[in-house]
Enzyme design. Structure first.
Site, PDB file in Angstrom:
ATOM      1  N   ARG A 128       0.842  -1.209   0.000  1.00  0.00           N
ATOM      2  CA  ARG A 128       0.000   0.000   0.000  1.00  0.00           C
ATOM      3  C   ARG A 128       0.874   1.254   0.000  1.00  0.00           C
ATOM      4  O   ARG A 128       2.024   1.231   0.413  1.00  0.00           O
ATOM      5  CB  ARG A 128      -0.926   0.036   1.214  1.00  0.00           C
ATOM      6  CG  ARG A 128      -0.239   0.168   2.582  1.00  0.00           C
ATOM      7  CD  ARG A 128      -0.234   1.579   3.135  1.00  0.00           C
ATOM      8  NE  ARG A 128       0.515   1.713   4.363  1.00  0.00           N
ATOM      9  CZ  ARG A 128       1.790   2.035   4.434  1.00  0.00           C
ATOM     10  NH1 ARG A 128       2.489   2.254   3.340  1.00  0.00           N
ATOM     11  NH2 ARG A 128       2.410   2.142   5.596  1.00  0.00           N
TER      12      ARG A 128
ATOM     13  N   HIS B 102       0.348   8.277  11.164  1.00  0.00           N
ATOM     14  CA  HIS B 102       0.423   8.281  12.628  1.00  0.00           C
ATOM     15  C   HIS B 102      -0.897   8.781  13.225  1.00  0.00           C
ATOM     16  O   HIS B 102      -0.912   9.534  14.186  1.00  0.00           O
ATOM     17  CB  HIS B 102       1.636   9.094  13.108  1.00  0.00           C
ATOM     18  CG  HIS B 102       2.924   8.399  12.780  1.00  0.00           C
ATOM     19  ND1 HIS B 102       3.461   7.428  13.587  1.00  0.00           N
ATOM     20  CD2 HIS B 102       3.740   8.489  11.703  1.00  0.00           C
ATOM     21  CE1 HIS B 102       4.575   6.969  13.018  1.00  0.00           C
ATOM     22  NE2 HIS B 102       4.764   7.589  11.877  1.00  0.00           N
TER      23      HIS B 102
ATOM     24  N   GLY C 222      11.418  -2.664   3.479  1.00  0.00           N
ATOM     25  CA  GLY C 222      12.029  -1.454   4.043  1.00  0.00           C
ATOM     26  C   GLY C 222      11.719  -0.188   3.260  1.00  0.00           C
ATOM     27  O   GLY C 222      12.341   0.840   3.478  1.00  0.00           O
TER      28      GLY C 222
ATOM     29  N   SER D  92       4.486  -1.400   3.120  1.00  0.00           N
ATOM     30  CA  SER D  92       3.731  -2.435   3.845  1.00  0.00           C
ATOM     31  C   SER D  92       4.018  -3.856   3.392  1.00  0.00           C
ATOM     32  O   SER D  92       3.112  -4.676   3.272  1.00  0.00           O
ATOM     33  CB  SER D  92       2.224  -2.191   3.737  1.00  0.00           C
ATOM     34  OG  SER D  92       1.835  -1.371   4.767  1.00  0.00           O
ATOM     35  N   SER D  93       5.297  -4.164   3.186  1.00  0.00           N
ATOM     36  CA  SER D  93       5.637  -5.553   2.858  1.00  0.00           C
ATOM     37  C   SER D  93       5.258  -6.468   4.032  1.00  0.00           C
ATOM     38  O   SER D  93       4.835  -7.606   3.813  1.00  0.00           O
ATOM     39  CB  SER D  93       7.121  -5.693   2.518  1.00  0.00           C
ATOM     40  OG  SER D  93       7.918  -5.277   3.598  1.00  0.00           O
TER      41      SER D  93
ATOM     42  N   ASP E   6      -2.418  -0.599   7.875  1.00  0.00           N
ATOM     43  CA  ASP E   6      -1.797  -1.375   6.798  1.00  0.00           C
ATOM     44  C   ASP E   6      -2.540  -2.694   6.573  1.00  0.00           C
ATOM     45  O   ASP E   6      -2.811  -3.097   5.438  1.00  0.00           O
ATOM     46  CB  ASP E   6      -0.328  -1.662   7.130  1.00  0.00           C
ATOM     47  CG  ASP E   6       0.465  -0.381   7.328  1.00  0.00           C
ATOM     48  OD1 ASP E   6      -0.033   0.686   6.916  1.00  0.00           O
ATOM     49  OD2 ASP E   6       1.572  -0.437   7.896  1.00  0.00           O
TER      50      ASP E   6
ATOM     51  N   TYR F 232       9.140   4.048  16.320  1.00  0.00           N
ATOM     52  CA  TYR F 232       7.686   3.959  16.137  1.00  0.00           C
ATOM     53  C   TYR F 232       7.010   3.710  17.491  1.00  0.00           C
ATOM     54  O   TYR F 232       6.047   4.387  17.855  1.00  0.00           O
ATOM     55  CB  TYR F 232       7.365   2.827  15.155  1.00  0.00           C
ATOM     56  CG  TYR F 232       5.893   2.702  14.840  1.00  0.00           C
ATOM     57  CD1 TYR F 232       5.332   3.402  13.778  1.00  0.00           C
ATOM     58  CD2 TYR F 232       5.057   1.908  15.619  1.00  0.00           C
ATOM     59  CE1 TYR F 232       3.979   3.307  13.497  1.00  0.00           C
ATOM     60  CE2 TYR F 232       3.709   1.804  15.341  1.00  0.00           C
ATOM     61  CZ  TYR F 232       3.173   2.501  14.276  1.00  0.00           C
ATOM     62  OH  TYR F 232       1.834   2.407  14.007  1.00  0.00           O
TER      63      TYR F 232
HETATM   64  C1  GLA Z   1       3.203   2.025   9.955  1.00  0.00           C
HETATM   65  C2  GLA Z   1       2.193   1.278  10.830  1.00  0.00           C
HETATM   66  C3  GLA Z   1       0.780   1.810  10.626  1.00  0.00           C
HETATM   67  C4  GLA Z   1       0.718   3.333  10.733  1.00  0.00           C
HETATM   68  C5  GLA Z   1       1.823   3.979   9.892  1.00  0.00           C
HETATM   69  C6  GLA Z   1       1.900   5.456  10.083  1.00  0.00           C
HETATM   70  O1  GLA Z   1       2.993   1.760   8.604  1.00  0.00           O
HETATM   71  O2  GLA Z   1       2.211  -0.099  10.545  1.00  0.00           O
HETATM   72  O3  GLA Z   1      -0.100   1.207  11.545  1.00  0.00           O
HETATM   73  O4  GLA Z   1       0.781   3.743  12.063  1.00  0.00           O
HETATM   74  O5  GLA Z   1       3.101   3.424  10.182  1.00  0.00           O
HETATM   75  O6  GLA Z   1       0.741   6.054   9.612  1.00  0.00           O
END
Ligand code: GLA
Length: 432
Positions: free
Chosen positions: A61, A68, A169, A173-174, A219, A268
């Site tokens: 994605r 955040h 990386g 969203s891998s 994600d 994070y």
């Molecule tokens: C990562 C997390 C998500 C989200 C984003 C920031 O991708 O997996 O849940 O918090 O960061 O929007």
């Protein structure tokens, strides 16, 4: 559910392949995303000497706007893209879970692309415990374990093979795609008829418990529910989702900043802990009662922030408030075709992530600035967790080729492509 995959109109330009392979060890991205299932099947047959029975197929994605915000009860508008991960699977009777991946990414050095463990030894502590070396396999095995805990999978034994076009990386969203595709493959083996709406929550649980990353659910939601129709606007406080189409004549271009965002789990987790305590501080200050912290953000106003006068808490909460508002306004503009307004919201969102939430980095800022100065670009922002990874730019359809070229050459991005909205999770039963 076996549906043909559209060929992306703008796959990566051939000249970027060698750059990718040289600088990051990434495999060249296939022009036809449907190939991943065939690659996973070939790998399965070569490794296990038998054919798989099911396949889960999930997209990466790009988050167009709203970062955040998911774990803080705000809003986001992500889009599933044409790069996909396929996981093929078969049940066995040996009590083992065996998984093999073709990923050539730097996270998976040759010699450690397969992993096997007895079902009885698969526990969160074995993968995400304090003294455990983290492994890529945690995402797939954790997802299978969560599917089994829910009764979707028998724990008799399992073989899995993974193939993917999603670079590791890059902030695309891998991880979520792997979790969701694995759960999809387990669903394909199940005698039950599990509901797809539970997949995101199970995939998120796998990431928390087995990979040790306290992610939100954005994600996993978009990798499961993505649609070729466009973006999905998600309100994380209420769980409501709305399909948002992109007006004709506009396109999204993704460009990697050159900084891998692999090692950001600690940063994070730190942001997540800080926003939770910041919300508590602001809520206490208002004197009002909120059922849960996730519901607090929609009831806090800018005036509450002025009153709070807390130099640490205020910018964090201000970001979630502003970002959620920008996300909703952006969705109206992008479907109405007001490119100037939509682009301005994206650029404003980047500033908030940079200044208030502090999750950008100089390379992302430079790439955003470079993109925004290109003819035909209406706005740009970092996308995803930050500290590296990709930016996304909104541009005119007709300028897209020139924008991609400029980001690759002048912007020196090692990975540039036009993001095409794509289908979420697909589950197939394969011919034995
Ligand atoms: C990562 C997390 C998500 C989200 C984003 C920031 O991708 O997996 O849940 O918090 O960061 O929007």
């Amino acid at each position: 559910m076996d549906q043909p995959h559209p060929t992306p109109p703008s796959p990566l330009a051939p000249q970027s392949h060698s750059l990718l392979t040289d600088r990051f060890g990434w495999r060249p991205l296939a022009a036809d995303a449907g190939h991943v299932r065939e690659r996973a099947t070939d790998l399965f047959v070569r490794t296990f000497g038998t054919r798989p029975i099911s396949c889960g197929h999930a997209p990466g994605r790009v988050n167009i706007i709203g970062d955040h915000t998911d774990y803080a009860g705000g809003s986001a508008a992500p889009m599933a893209i044409q790069l996909r991960t396929a996981v093929v699977a078969k049940l066995t009777n040996d009590g083992m879970v065996s998984v093999v991946t073709e990923w050539a990414g730097h996270e998976v050095p040759a010699g450690s692309r397969s992993y096997s463990r007895a079902w009885k030894d698969i526990t969160p502590a074995a993968f995400a415990g304090p003294n455990v070396t983290k492994t890529w396999a945690a995402y797939a095995i954790g997802a299978a374990a969560c599917a089994a805990q829910t009764g979707w999978l028998r724990k008799c034994g399992l073989q899995l093979a993974i193939a993917s076009d999603i670079p590791v990386g890059a902030g695309l969203s891998s991880s979520a795609a792997l979790e969701v595709a694995t759960i999809g493959a387990c669903v394909g083996l199940s005698k039950l008829n599990p509901t797809i709406s539970r997949v995101p929550e199970l995939a998120q649980r796998a990431e928390h418990l087995y990979a040790g990353v306290p992610c939100g659910i954005m994600d996993q939601l978009i990798c499961t529910l993505g649609s070729p129709g466009g973006l999905i606007l998600i309100n994380f406080a209420t769980g409501k989702k709305l399909d948002v189409s992109v007006a004709p004549g506009l396109a999204f271009v993704v460009a990697h900043s050159g900084v891998s965002h692999n090692l950001v789990a600690t940063a994070y987790a730190d942001r997540r802990a800080k926003i939770e305590s910041a919300l508590q501080i602001i809520c206490r200050g208002t004197g009002r009662k909120y059922p849960t912290l996730m519901q607090a953000i929609s009831r806090i106003s800018d005036v509450d922030l002025v009153d709070a006068d807390d130099p640490e808490a205020v910018p964090l909460v201000a970001h979630v408030l502003a970002e959620s508002r920008l996300t909703r306004d952006f969705c109206v503009s992008i479907s109405d075709g007001d490119a100037a307004a939509a682009g301005a919201y994206m650029t404003e969102s980047h500033e908030s992530l940079k200044k208030d939430y502090k999750v950008s980095c100089p390379e992302l800022d430079a790439m955003v600035e470079f993109a925004c100065a290109l003819p035909g670009v209406h706005g740009a922002r970092m996308s995803g967790g930050g500290f590296g990874g990709c930016i996304v730019a909104l541009c005119d359809d007709e300028a897209c080729g020139a924008v991609e070229h400029a980001l690759r050459t002048g912007g020196r991005s090692p990975l540039v492509f036009r993001a095409v909205p794509s289908e979420g999770l697909e589950v197939e039963t394969l011919n034995a």
